[in-house]
Design a protein around this motif. Sequence first.
Motif, PDB file in Angstrom:
ATOM      1  N   PRO A 194      50.770   8.680  48.453  1.00  0.00           N
ATOM      2  CA  PRO A 194      51.339   9.418  47.324  1.00  0.00           C
ATOM      3  C   PRO A 194      50.752  10.836  47.265  1.00  0.00           C
ATOM      4  O   PRO A 194      49.598  11.047  47.634  1.00  0.00           O
ATOM      5  CB  PRO A 194      50.904   8.586  46.114  1.00  0.00           C
ATOM      6  CG  PRO A 194      50.673   7.208  46.652  1.00  0.00           C
ATOM      7  CD  PRO A 194      50.216   7.375  48.064  1.00  0.00           C
ATOM      8  N   HIS A 195      51.522  11.768  46.811  1.00  0.00           N
ATOM      9  CA  HIS A 195      51.155  13.188  46.716  1.00  0.00           C
ATOM     10  C   HIS A 195      50.913  13.829  48.083  1.00  0.00           C
ATOM     11  O   HIS A 195      50.238  14.837  48.190  1.00  0.00           O
ATOM     12  CB  HIS A 195      49.905  13.404  45.840  1.00  0.00           C
ATOM     13  CG  HIS A 195      49.936  12.688  44.534  1.00  0.00           C
ATOM     14  ND1 HIS A 195      50.877  12.952  43.568  1.00  0.00           N
ATOM     15  CD2 HIS A 195      49.162  11.689  44.044  1.00  0.00           C
ATOM     16  CE1 HIS A 195      50.675  12.161  42.530  1.00  0.00           C
ATOM     17  NE2 HIS A 195      49.651  11.375  42.793  1.00  0.00           N
ATOM     18  N   GLY A 196      51.473  13.225  49.119  1.00  0.00           N
ATOM     19  CA  GLY A 196      51.255  13.745  50.470  1.00  0.00           C
ATOM     20  C   GLY A 196      51.692  15.196  50.600  1.00  0.00           C
ATOM     21  O   GLY A 196      50.984  16.026  51.186  1.00  0.00           O
ATOM     22  N   TYR A 197      52.843  15.503  50.041  1.00  0.00           N
ATOM     23  CA  TYR A 197      53.374  16.868  50.121  1.00  0.00           C
ATOM     24  C   TYR A 197      52.420  17.845  49.430  1.00  0.00           C
ATOM     25  O   TYR A 197      52.043  18.880  49.986  1.00  0.00           O
ATOM     26  CB  TYR A 197      54.759  16.864  49.463  1.00  0.00           C
ATOM     27  CG  TYR A 197      55.388  18.208  49.239  1.00  0.00           C
ATOM     28  CD1 TYR A 197      55.960  18.920  50.282  1.00  0.00           C
ATOM     29  CD2 TYR A 197      55.439  18.762  47.949  1.00  0.00           C
ATOM     30  CE1 TYR A 197      56.552  20.156  50.064  1.00  0.00           C
ATOM     31  CE2 TYR A 197      56.037  19.993  47.724  1.00  0.00           C
ATOM     32  CZ  TYR A 197      56.592  20.687  48.781  1.00  0.00           C
ATOM     33  OH  TYR A 197      57.169  21.905  48.558  1.00  0.00           O
ATOM     34  N   GLN A 198      52.000  17.472  48.223  1.00  0.00           N
ATOM     35  CA  GLN A 198      51.096  18.350  47.466  1.00  0.00           C
ATOM     36  C   GLN A 198      49.748  18.492  48.168  1.00  0.00           C
ATOM     37  O   GLN A 198      49.156  19.566  48.185  1.00  0.00           O
ATOM     38  CB  GLN A 198      50.861  17.774  46.059  1.00  0.00           C
ATOM     39  CG  GLN A 198      52.088  17.745  45.177  1.00  0.00           C
ATOM     40  CD  GLN A 198      52.538  19.148  44.758  1.00  0.00           C
ATOM     41  OE1 GLN A 198      51.838  20.130  45.006  1.00  0.00           O
ATOM     42  NE2 GLN A 198      53.699  19.240  44.142  1.00  0.00           N
ATOM     43  N   ASN A 199      49.292  17.414  48.746  1.00  0.00           N
ATOM     44  CA  ASN A 199      47.975  17.467  49.399  1.00  0.00           C
ATOM     45  C   ASN A 199      47.997  18.348  50.649  1.00  0.00           C
ATOM     46  O   ASN A 199      47.015  19.018  50.957  1.00  0.00           O
ATOM     47  CB  ASN A 199      47.464  16.059  49.707  1.00  0.00           C
ATOM     48  CG  ASN A 199      47.018  15.352  48.428  1.00  0.00           C
ATOM     49  OD1 ASN A 199      46.687  16.001  47.440  1.00  0.00           O
ATOM     50  ND2 ASN A 199      47.037  14.031  48.440  1.00  0.00           N
ATOM     51  N   VAL A 200      49.126  18.363  51.360  1.00  0.00           N
ATOM     52  CA  VAL A 200      49.216  19.282  52.510  1.00  0.00           C
ATOM     53  C   VAL A 200      49.194  20.724  51.977  1.00  0.00           C
ATOM     54  O   VAL A 200      48.530  21.603  52.546  1.00  0.00           O
ATOM     55  CB  VAL A 200      50.485  19.025  53.353  1.00  0.00           C
ATOM     56  CG1 VAL A 200      50.612  20.048  54.482  1.00  0.00           C
ATOM     57  CG2 VAL A 200      50.476  17.605  53.943  1.00  0.00           C
ATOM     58  N   LEU A 201      49.897  20.953  50.873  1.00  0.00           N
ATOM     59  CA  LEU A 201      49.891  22.315  50.307  1.00  0.00           C
ATOM     60  C   LEU A 201      48.478  22.746  49.909  1.00  0.00           C
ATOM     61  O   LEU A 201      48.094  23.906  50.073  1.00  0.00           O
ATOM     62  CB  LEU A 201      50.825  22.390  49.098  1.00  0.00           C
ATOM     63  CG  LEU A 201      52.319  22.418  49.429  1.00  0.00           C
ATOM     64  CD1 LEU A 201      53.157  22.365  48.151  1.00  0.00           C
ATOM     65  CD2 LEU A 201      52.699  23.672  50.222  1.00  0.00           C
ATOM     66  N   LYS A 202      47.692  21.803  49.419  1.00  0.00           N
ATOM     67  CA  LYS A 202      46.309  22.146  49.042  1.00  0.00           C
ATOM     68  C   LYS A 202      45.489  22.510  50.287  1.00  0.00           C
ATOM     69  O   LYS A 202      44.641  23.397  50.241  1.00  0.00           O
ATOM     70  CB  LYS A 202      45.646  20.963  48.349  1.00  0.00           C
ATOM     71  CG  LYS A 202      46.163  20.686  46.959  1.00  0.00           C
ATOM     72  CD  LYS A 202      45.320  19.559  46.406  1.00  0.00           C
ATOM     73  CE  LYS A 202      46.036  18.773  45.363  1.00  0.00           C
ATOM     74  NZ  LYS A 202      45.302  17.573  44.975  1.00  0.00           N
ATOM     75  N   LEU A 203      45.744  21.780  51.373  1.00  0.00           N
ATOM     76  CA  LEU A 203      45.027  22.114  52.614  1.00  0.00           C
ATOM     77  C   LEU A 203      45.430  23.511  53.085  1.00  0.00           C
ATOM     78  O   LEU A 203      44.616  24.264  53.635  1.00  0.00           O
ATOM     79  CB  LEU A 203      45.323  21.065  53.693  1.00  0.00           C
ATOM     80  CG  LEU A 203      44.707  19.686  53.445  1.00  0.00           C
ATOM     81  CD1 LEU A 203      45.245  18.650  54.418  1.00  0.00           C
ATOM     82  CD2 LEU A 203      43.172  19.744  53.544  1.00  0.00           C
TER      83      LEU A 203
END
Length: 898
Positions: A535-544
């Motif tokens: 979950p939140h994979g998309y957001q977590n890539v953006l954070k990286l």
Amino acid sequence: MGLKPATNPDVEAVAIELSIDGKSVTAKGGVSLYDVISSTGKIIPAMCYHYTFDPFGSCGMCLVMQEGKKAPVRSCTAKAAAGMIIRTEGDDLFQARKKAVEKHLSVHPLDCPVCDADGHCELQDTAFRHGVTNLANAKQKFIPEDTRSPVLDFNMNRCIACAECINVCKDVLMIDALQFMKKGGFNQVVPKGDLALSCEFCGDCLAVCPVGAITNKFSKYLYKPWQMKKTTTTCNYCGDGCQMYLETKDAEVVRVTSPLSWKNKWGDRAETAKGHGGLCVRGRFGFEYIDSAARLKQPLLRKGNQLVETPWLETMHQVVDRFSEIRRKHGPDAIAGLITARCTNEELYLFQKLMRAGFQTNHLDSSARYGHLNFVHASRHALGIGRSPNDWEDLTKAKAVLLIGSNITETNPLTAVRIKEAIRVYKAQVVVIDSTVTNMAKLASHPVLIKPGTEGLVIDGIVKATLDLDLIDEDSIKKHPQAFKALKAAVAHISLEQVAAHTGMSVESLKNTAAIFAEASPSIILCAEGIVRQPHGYQNVLKLIDLAWVTGKLGRPGCGVNTVTEEPNEQGAVDMGAAPEFLPGQASFNDQTARDRFAKAWDVSLPAAGSGANLVEILKRCRSGQIRGLYVIGENPLATLPASMEVRAALDRLELLVVQDPFLTDTARMAHAVLPACTSAEKDGTFTNLEGRVLRVREAMDPLGESLPDWHIMTALANALGCQWEYESSNDIQAEIMKLLPGYYNLGQPRKVVPTVDRYLSNGYATDVAARYRASAPSDSKNRRPFVLLMGQVLYHSGKLSTKAPGLITIAPNTGRLRMNPQDMERLAVGEGTTVRLTSDLGSMQLAVQPDQSITPQTCFFPEHFNEPPVKDLMSVQVDPTTGVPSFKQTRVTIEKA
Ligand code: SF4
Ligand code: SF4
Ligand code: SF4
Ligand code: FES
């Protein structure tokens, strides 16, 4: 010229002059003299040498004369020095080398007629070249063969103690599973501790063994090398895209080999940064699915309750008539398609064209939806590039690697070997952040164990620490002060202490990781299943990407945010437009210019902009009756998705389910028609690997039975639906793709993609960034279910395909057991094999447990490749609101003794 792995090939060394056979040669001081000689084009015999690892100096073949020395010297272990005068030829050297061969042969069994290496043996070749005919003194060793390993047999009678096997395993693979041991008066290679071989079973030791001392259990006594047809192709298991030789004899796959071989021992050490040419266990020993007895050889048509073998013509008539009827009665939106990313680019391209131009529907998706699309969408949104920017060489040469949420030695073993080389040769700092004690964590300079599902929070902490410690790159942020202000505001509420408390990663470690990443150059982020499939994979890539931006790592050579792909062609699936949101070339399906271009090229009107259902939506519409006909190529949603996705109900409701697959899968068993497809060994085409490299897939054998390549079946279907396709080979499709996507087939070299962050940072970033640092508030730690159940990949398997390969099943059968940390087992008073009750919010089941030290306390693991028992059905599903990616690999459970 190559330097040895102990030395970083990039390190400057003093240039020296020496003389080789009367010619002056310039070289780097301190490198192997053998390498200097080979760089002049002279190849002298060398049986224990291989350019991928340190010289060992045991075989006594690489002899040269050095002025000032009485006896010949071993050039592989001698270091090049200024002023050396070297002679590599002459009768004295020939005789000395001949003596060395005779010595080896004096304790070699001469059982060439039954040896697998006959005709492919360096000792045989060298003996021949040196005219060794006197074998009268040969002594037998009478050492019993060690057949305890599931894939390799060790016949130490044939061993010449060159140590190539030991060296490749220790130096290149950093596994170190073999050793010499004096036994029965001979130095023998044995598995460590002389126990049964316990390793990754990659077979690289077999590849470099110059004689027949290590043999492949699956092909032993089945062939002579000259009887086999050798086809160069690309592995069909993971996105690493390893090059392999599929060796066939009489329409049977006999073995798989690769560029790593004693035959290929002269190379440039620096070149190994691009790959050492080996394979993993799946690639080398997982080939038996190709000619498996379980393969479908005839089309099947449902007649009453049964699937009955039916001729192609009758089956295709039925399929076409029934699809046409659904379209006529309910419109094109009543039809959808799913395809596996194990298909070639040409097939993926044709699939989306068939759905859009043939059926006139945009309801289509591929297995890239299971996670890769989270990465693609985030990367496109922020950087304008839809794939990983770095290749294997960048990864090998990075000074810092931040590996988060990736058990990479299990999922992408050869990409893992690149990180190992980064650690060993290039001395990279590697931070491994994972909720499992991964193999890479054991090798990394900075292993960090976190609580499962807290990867997003960890990234919050690292970003916050980066700002707190002022590790920012002024040049990067000064162009976008507003964006930087917004990022600072977004993370202002984050407390490192709280992050540490929730994640298990200490404040010091968060700060240290931030510093390592920011201060090293080049530095690379690599995220995988623990990010993109959660979950939140998309957001977590953006954070990286935020992290890479503020530290100045975006667009800088050798730096970037990357992912790995689990199936061989997930990148190709996205690039070819096998997703409702993309046309080929990752053009937006709603982009009018792109729509016009493809509509014109295909001479059709495309389905309406904004239309199109993805995997989750397709299944929903099947259940609601909106979608009535489903065409499934190589996908198996029934066996992949948890029960809560109600796949069975969705498929049950269909008027027509057509499954095209090499095997009768769970989904195929529910079909109205099953079309037998070939494996990638029986067709031509290309895969796009995780680096963006387009790699050839070549037909190694004729299609089994009446199976056909997917592109062939799709072409027939399209033409029966009224299209006028004239593809007669995969090359014809490739020619069309070349016209539409110029530059895509870039001669095996990845097209360089350059991230551009400016548009994103000056356009909507502030709103975006505030939302994403709110998104990963820690989950309720007082959850009444104390364990986290994880499902994931294991090294020996890939999806469900590998379960059709008996060799891999022998190594890693389905134990049906839940893996737990031994401490937890002790606490629950359960021993190995004890049955427990495993309960999630969605159900309960009983299964036995087994201890596994790599599983952290309070977690448990079951491999995703097996459904007996159906552990996946305990999983809940969370669908990413932006990308439609369903996450179902992690859930909270209770475990009680049954
Ligand atoms: S199979 Fe691979 S891991 Fe096992 S001993 Fe050989 S080289 Fe090492
Ligand atoms: S088993 Fe083969 S590679 Fe290993 S030491 Fe013996 S001859 Fe060399
Ligand atoms: S690493 Fe991947 S592509 Fe390479 S051999 Fe293994 S499964 Fe195949
Ligand atoms: S190659 Fe130098 S001693 Fe074997």
